[in-house]
Design an enzyme around this catalytic site. Structure first.
Site, mmCIF file in Angstrom:
data_model
loop_
_atom_site.group_PDB
_atom_site.id
_atom_site.type_symbol
_atom_site.label_atom_id
_atom_site.label_comp_id
_atom_site.label_asym_id
_atom_site.label_seq_id
_atom_site.Cartn_x
_atom_site.Cartn_y
_atom_site.Cartn_z
ATOM 1 N N SER A 164 9.301 10.378 -13.829
ATOM 2 C CA SER A 164 9.290 11.139 -12.583
ATOM 3 C C SER A 164 8.916 10.408 -11.329
ATOM 4 C CB SER A 164 8.579 12.344 -12.814
ATOM 5 O OG SER A 164 8.748 13.549 -11.828
ATOM 6 N N HIS A 194 11.445 18.660 -18.411
ATOM 7 C CA HIS A 194 10.915 17.678 -17.502
ATOM 8 C C HIS A 194 9.945 16.648 -18.326
ATOM 9 C CE1 HIS A 194 10.466 15.677 -13.776
ATOM 10 N NE2 HIS A 194 9.248 15.576 -13.797
#
Length: 259
Positions: free
Chosen positions: A93, A230
């Site tokens: 990320s 995610h």
């Protein structure tokens, strides 16, 4: 135990006779300890260092980074001081763009040679995406729940939760400022292979925008998809390790350093 140094690198596991090192860079709001299990799994074939960003855990008394490029420069300095030989970066990320900026700043002459960048669960640096507002507690809770990967029992400890939210706010501020640099990032490339790891159900990192990492390297690109959202790494750790291992082995085979 982790190294007790004053720099940003934490080493949870020691790998004897490792031929190369892997530096893991956490997500926004993340700390080095979140990647303990990944470090343990990766340490079977590389020496793993996990970055601890300032402003959290054992660096909580240090000021937060002013911007991502400054943060990257500080980490690159620590890598140069602590590590020699081949190095790969693994950023998850926000950590993916921190890794990209580290690669951009990598000096031509260094004891550590950068062999590759793994960009996990992040759209390409030049892609604009919406960064949530975390001004209220409800907004922070909604963001944490939406992304997954966090034990929501932290809500019961108000002091800990307030500290965690402040770290997230600071890191999201870094991302907001980074997006102001999009004109610089369009057309910008590094001479390092990029391997993107794309979760199939990540609303924050659509696969087609993860693909755009290919526009940011002159040295080769690959993408691998993984089932999950995610924080897919938590459920797909063996698959992630296998992908990194095969990629690292390919690098060594290409250079004749490993059969």
């Amino acid at each position: 135990m982790a190294d007790a140094g004053t720099d940003s690198l934490r080493r949870f596991h020691t790998t004897d006779d490792a031929k190369m090192s892997l530096v893991v860079l956490p997500h926004a709001g993340g700390a080095a300890s979140y990647y303990f299990k990944l470090s343990e799994a990766m340490s079977k074939f590389v020496q793993v260092y996990v970055v601890q960003y300032p402003g959290r855990h054992d660096r909580r008394r240090e000021p937060f980074a002013a911007d991502i490029r400054t943060l990257a420069a500080d980490i690159q300095t620590d890598i140069a001081r602590r590590i020699s030989g081949p190095v790969a970066l693994f950023g998850h990320s926000m950590g993916a763009v921190v890794s990209y900026e580290i690669a951009s700043l990598w000096p031509a002459r260094s004891n550590a040679s950068l062999t590759g960048l793994f960009a996990s669960a992040r759209v390409a640096p030049s892609v604009r995406f919406d960064i949530p507002d975390l001004r209220t507690t409800d907004q922070a809770i909604a963001e944490i729940q939406g992304l997954g990967g966090t034990d929501m029992r932290v809500l019961a400890d108000r002091e800990f939760f307030a500290s965690a939210v402040e770290v997230m706010r600071q890191d999201y501020g870094l991302l907001v400022r980074y997006q102001q640099e999009l004109p610089r990032l369009h057309g910008h490339q590094i001479d390092v292979p990029i391997r993107a790891l794309a979760p199939t159900s990540d609303r924050r990192a659509p696969i087609e925008q993860v693909m755009d990492w290919k526009l940011h390297t002159t040295a080769g690109f690959d993408i691998r998809t993984f089932d999950g959202g995610h924080f897919y790494i938590n459920d797909r750790i063996d698959e992630v390790v296998d992908y990194v291992r095969e990629s690292v082995s390919a690098e060594w085979s290409a250079t004749g350093a490993q059969s």
